[in-house]
Design a protein around this motif. Structure first.
Motif, PDB file in Angstrom:
ATOM      1  N   ALA A 121       1.326  -5.422 -10.508  1.00 35.88           N
ATOM      2  CA  ALA A 121       0.087  -4.704 -10.806  1.00 35.88           C
ATOM      3  C   ALA A 121      -0.085  -3.568  -9.811  1.00 35.88           C
ATOM      4  CB  ALA A 121      -1.108  -5.644 -10.743  1.00 35.88           C
ATOM      5  N   VAL A 122      -0.669  -2.479 -10.294  1.00 37.48           N
ATOM      6  CA  VAL A 122      -1.004  -1.330  -9.457  1.00 37.48           C
ATOM      7  C   VAL A 122      -2.497  -1.085  -9.615  1.00 37.48           C
ATOM      8  CG1 VAL A 122      -0.645   1.137  -9.033  1.00 37.48           C
ATOM      9  CG2 VAL A 122       1.292  -0.299  -9.732  1.00 37.48           C
ATOM     10  N   VAL A 168       0.855  -1.186   0.000  1.00 37.88           N
ATOM     11  CA  VAL A 168       0.000   0.000   0.000  1.00 37.88           C
ATOM     12  C   VAL A 168       0.892   1.238   0.000  1.00 37.88           C
ATOM     13  CG1 VAL A 168      -1.949  -1.164   1.109  1.00 37.88           C
ATOM     14  CG2 VAL A 168      -0.222  -0.034   2.521  1.00 37.88           C
ATOM     15  N   PRO A 169       0.337   2.368  -0.481  1.00 40.19           N
ATOM     16  CA  PRO A 169       1.156   3.572  -0.567  1.00 40.19           C
ATOM     17  C   PRO A 169       1.276   4.306   0.761  1.00 40.19           C
ATOM     18  CG  PRO A 169      -1.033   4.037  -1.376  1.00 40.19           C
ATOM     19  CD  PRO A 169      -1.001   2.564  -1.041  1.00 40.19           C
ATOM     20  N   PHE A 224       4.515   8.424  -9.434  1.00 39.37           N
ATOM     21  CA  PHE A 224       4.879   7.093  -8.960  1.00 39.37           C
ATOM     22  C   PHE A 224       4.905   6.071 -10.102  1.00 39.37           C
ATOM     23  CE2 PHE A 224       2.338   3.242  -7.738  1.00 39.37           C
ATOM     24  CZ  PHE A 224       3.410   2.452  -7.383  1.00 39.37           C
ATOM     25  N   LEU A 225       3.946   6.134 -11.017  1.00 41.14           N
ATOM     26  CA  LEU A 225       3.855   5.149 -12.092  1.00 41.14           C
ATOM     27  C   LEU A 225       5.049   5.189 -13.041  1.00 41.14           C
ATOM     28  CD1 LEU A 225       0.045   5.406 -12.865  1.00 41.14           C
ATOM     29  CD2 LEU A 225       1.232   3.476 -11.783  1.00 41.14           C
ATOM     30  N   THR A 274       6.009  12.259  -2.632  1.00 38.84           N
ATOM     31  CA  THR A 274       6.213  11.005  -3.358  1.00 38.84           C
ATOM     32  C   THR A 274       5.491   9.870  -2.629  1.00 38.84           C
ATOM     33  OG1 THR A 274       8.271  10.533  -2.159  1.00 38.84           O
ATOM     34  CG2 THR A 274       8.469  11.715  -4.268  1.00 38.84           C
ATOM     35  N   LEU A 275       5.203   8.821  -3.365  1.00 35.93           N
ATOM     36  CA  LEU A 275       4.597   7.625  -2.782  1.00 35.93           C
ATOM     37  C   LEU A 275       5.673   6.565  -2.619  1.00 35.93           C
ATOM     38  CD1 LEU A 275       1.276   7.087  -4.812  1.00 35.93           C
ATOM     39  CD2 LEU A 275       1.577   8.258  -2.639  1.00 35.93           C
ATOM     40  N   THR A 276       5.763   5.999  -1.429  1.00 35.47           N
ATOM     41  CA  THR A 276       6.595   4.807  -1.255  1.00 35.47           C
ATOM     42  C   THR A 276       5.650   3.640  -1.011  1.00 35.47           C
ATOM     43  OG1 THR A 276       6.878   5.214   1.123  1.00 35.47           O
ATOM     44  CG2 THR A 276       8.595   6.062  -0.349  1.00 35.47           C
TER      45      THR A 276
END
Length: 195
Positions: free
Chosen positions: A120-121, A77-78, A145-146, A85-87
């Motif tokens: 997959a996202v 999960v983000p 992020f993508l 930013t998303l980790t």
């Protein structure tokens, strides 16, 4: 239609959605996802956690089913960092969650997973069109992020069918490969034809 207009429209529609209808549509999306994709082939899948105050699609049925039926699949999960930013953080049934400043449930002390490991996202969205463009909340977290996980399948999860063409999509918007709605799965790309 412009993103800002679609955003306003879809937020209003969501606010008007009764809780039981939200739960029913969320369950239908989960069923469509598992019947429409080879989920067993995913070793690591990103799933957003629902923002309840915004009446987001409930992803917990998906997460619980992954844990029950695909114990070898890692669910991540983000976590929104201070710099926007998303980790990616590993989520297990024992992971404690805390609410972020945005009201998003986030894993506490969970190990970080590299974007390159994602198969997959599963993406949140407010609206999407038949070309695979999506409208989110307008912060650009997911588009940035993508770019770090071009190998991952990008699958939107939507409470609604596709809307009108998004007129102000720009090159920095990362399109979807597919989108799951309560009624069906939409596939995008040069040979998909929106089906």
């Amino acid at each position: 239609m412009l993103k800002a207009e679609l955003r306003r429209l879809m937020l209003a529609r969501r606010r008007a959605l009764p809780a039981e209808e939200l739960a029913a549509r969320s369950a239908q999306v989960a069923a469509q996802l598992f019947s429409g994709f080879d989920v067993a082939a995913w070793r690591t899948v990103h799933v957003f956690l629902p923002l309840q105050r915004r009446q987001e699609l409930d992803t917990w049925p998906i997460i619980r089913r992954l844990w029950a039926e695909q114990p070898g699949t890692r669910v991540v999960v983000p976590l929104v960092e201070a710099d926007g930013t998303l980790t990616q953080r590993l989520l297990t049934p024992d992971t404690p969650l805390v609410e972020s400043a945005w009201g998003i449930p986030e894993p506490l002390g969970a190990p970080q997973i590299k974007p390159a490991e994602l198969d997959a996202v599963l993406l949140p969205l407010l609206a999407f069109d038949e070309q695979g463009q999506r409208v989110g909340y307008g912060k650009g977290f997911y588009d940035r992020f993508l770019l770090d996980c071009p190998q991952a399948r990008r699958i939107g999860l939507s409470l609604e069918p596709p809307g009108p063409r998004i007129e102000d999509a720009w090159p920095g918007d990362v399109p979807l490969h597919a989108c799951v709605t309560p009624e069906r799965v939409w596939h995008f790309g040069p040979t998909a034809g929106g089906q």
